[in-house]
Write a protein that holds these residues in place. Structure first.
Motif, PDB file in Angstrom:
ATOM      1  N   PRO A   1       0.816  -1.208   0.000  1.00 18.69           N
ATOM      2  CA  PRO A   1       0.000   0.000   0.000  1.00 18.69           C
ATOM      3  C   PRO A   1       0.852   1.262   0.000  1.00 18.69           C
ATOM      4  O   PRO A   1       2.003   1.260   0.424  1.00 18.69           O
ATOM      5  CB  PRO A   1      -0.804  -0.115   1.296  1.00 18.69           C
TER       6      PRO A   1
ATOM      7  N   GLN B   1      -9.392  -3.996  -0.037  1.00 18.08           N
ATOM      8  CA  GLN B   1      -8.628  -3.046  -0.846  1.00 18.08           C
ATOM      9  C   GLN B   1      -7.718  -3.764  -1.840  1.00 18.08           C
ATOM     10  O   GLN B   1      -7.592  -3.349  -2.994  1.00 18.08           O
ATOM     11  CB  GLN B   1      -7.782  -2.151   0.048  1.00 18.08           C
ATOM     12  N   ASN B   2      -7.059  -4.811  -1.380  1.00 21.74           N
ATOM     13  CA  ASN B   2      -6.140  -5.543  -2.242  1.00 21.74           C
ATOM     14  C   ASN B   2      -6.878  -6.140  -3.435  1.00 21.74           C
ATOM     15  O   ASN B   2      -6.414  -6.074  -4.587  1.00 21.74           O
ATOM     16  CB  ASN B   2      -5.442  -6.645  -1.441  1.00 21.74           C
TER      17      ASN B   2
ATOM     18  N   ALA C   1      -8.055  -3.187  -5.774  1.00 18.20           N
ATOM     19  CA  ALA C   1      -6.961  -2.619  -6.569  1.00 18.20           C
ATOM     20  C   ALA C   1      -6.656  -3.489  -7.773  1.00 18.20           C
ATOM     21  O   ALA C   1      -6.413  -2.989  -8.880  1.00 18.20           O
ATOM     22  CB  ALA C   1      -5.719  -2.440  -5.708  1.00 18.20           C
TER      23      ALA C   1
ATOM     24  N   VAL D   1      -2.216   0.138  -9.905  1.00 23.59           N
ATOM     25  CA  VAL D   1      -3.151   0.672  -8.923  1.00 23.59           C
ATOM     26  C   VAL D   1      -2.829   0.038  -7.572  1.00 23.59           C
ATOM     27  O   VAL D   1      -2.736  -1.186  -7.456  1.00 23.59           O
ATOM     28  CB  VAL D   1      -4.608   0.375  -9.313  1.00 23.59           C
ATOM     29  N   ARG D   2      -2.653   0.890  -6.556  1.00 23.07           N
ATOM     30  CA  ARG D   2      -2.313   0.401  -5.214  1.00 23.07           C
ATOM     31  C   ARG D   2      -3.267   0.986  -4.178  1.00 23.07           C
ATOM     32  O   ARG D   2      -3.751   2.108  -4.336  1.00 23.07           O
ATOM     33  CB  ARG D   2      -0.873   0.780  -4.855  1.00 23.07           C
ATOM     34  N   PRO D   3      -3.513   0.239  -3.118  1.00 23.09           N
ATOM     35  CA  PRO D   3      -4.323   0.794  -2.027  1.00 23.09           C
ATOM     36  C   PRO D   3      -3.564   1.917  -1.319  1.00 23.09           C
ATOM     37  O   PRO D   3      -2.335   1.942  -1.310  1.00 23.09           O
ATOM     38  CB  PRO D   3      -4.512  -0.402  -1.079  1.00 23.09           C
TER      39      PRO D   3
ATOM     40  N   TYR E   1      -7.264   4.944  -3.160  1.00 25.10           N
ATOM     41  CA  TYR E   1      -6.313   4.199  -3.983  1.00 25.10           C
ATOM     42  C   TYR E   1      -5.452   5.207  -4.738  1.00 25.10           C
ATOM     43  O   TYR E   1      -5.765   6.397  -4.794  1.00 25.10           O
ATOM     44  CB  TYR E   1      -7.040   3.282  -4.978  1.00 25.10           C
TER      45      TYR E   1
END
Length: 298
Positions: free
Chosen positions: A110, A137-138, A141, A155-157, A165
């Motif tokens: 993240p 979230q994972n 994303a 794309v990352r949390p 994100y």
């Protein structure tokens, strides 16, 4: 299918559940070796932190590796009540039941954002709920990255809130993303949906668009923050699902003066995908955000 922890925060799993959580985590470890949302303040704050993000990402990656079991354990196949974690019927939904999927999702490091004074973050949540939200979230994303244009990836949390994100490679523009499934206000606090209006002087365009299942969405493009002959554009899609208001938004990098590398049509592609709607259905059934009208951390 995408599967998430569905027991209430603080409820501990039984012995069989513990064994399943461990097995699930081990399998993942081996496989994976409103008005428009105001994205500008978040983009500015993240822009100021970009110089230190590379170091933060390295540290977050190490923590993610150490905590791989924790993230994996956030996604068990069965809930604590012995029933499947995801069991909705077509009659109870406003759109068709999403198609289940089963591909393992590697853990993503993240982006770390320090909360402002008086602001809360996911780190303040009980451990079990924090783990559930990070697992969600994972998954989200990964789905967003697979459906949105490559220019937005990876794309990352963002670890400050479940609806935050970030898109864009390290060293390049940072694009703030918001994927929010927020419970609707009830009683006197309930409000009507905002009208979909074009405002030429504000470079605002809004279109009413249909989604599968007869739902209607607002697809919005807005331009602002003009500087040096450049204008930063952001895009948003929002609609109501079940008991929640769903918002998917991508903003531009206001420090680099780079617009969001996606269009409203790109976001509609996401909103029409069964994988995305499966995430929406889960978050609607097991909310992770405060109800409309309340203030997070307040």
């Amino acid at each position: 299918m995408y599967v998430f922890m569905d027991t209430a925060p603080g409820d501990g799993p039984g012995r069989d559940d513990d064994e399943l959580l461990v097995r699930t985590a081990m399998e993942r470890a081996t496989d994976g070796a409103p008005p428009l949302p105001d994205l500008v303040p978040g983009a500015r704050a993240e822009g100021r932190r970009r110089r230190v993000r590379a170091r933060a990402a390295v540290g977050a990656t190490a923590l993610a590796i150490v905590g791989l079991g924790l993230f994996g354990a956030a996604l068990p196949v069965w809930g604590g009540d012995g029933e499947p974690a995801r069991g909705w019927s077509a009659a109870s939904q406003t759109s068709p039941v999403p198609t289940p999927t089963s591909a393992p999702v590697p853990v993503r490091a993240p982006v770390h954002v320090e909360p402002s004074p008086g602001e809360s973050s996911m780190a303040d949540l009980p451990e079990r709920e924090s783990s559930r939200q990070r697992g969600f979230q994972n998954e989200a994303a990964a789905v967003l990255e697979s459906l949105l244009p490559e220019a937005l990836g990876p794309v990352r949390p963002v670890d400050i809130a479940v609806n935050r994100y970030q898109g864009g490679a390290d060293g390049g523009p940072a694009f703030p993303l918001s994927f929010s499934v927020r419970p609707l206000a009830t009683g006197k606090a309930a409000r009507a949906d905002r009208a979909c209006l074009d405002v030429a002087v504000k470079h605002l365009r809004c279109d009413e668009v249909s989604l599968p299942g007869g739902m209607m969405a607002q697809a919005i493009t807005a331009a602002g923050n003009a500087e040096g002959g450049k204008t930063v554009t952001s895009v948003t899609v929002r609609f109501t699902y079940g008991h929640s208001r769903v918002t998917l938004a991508v903003g531009g990098d206001t420090d680099a003066m780079v617009s969001a590398p996606v269009t409203a049509d790109d976001l509609l592609v996401v909103a029409r995908d069964a994988r995305f709607m499966e995430l929406v259905a889960y978050a609607d059934a097991r909310p992770m955000e405060a109800r409309e009208g309340s203030v997070r951390g307040g």
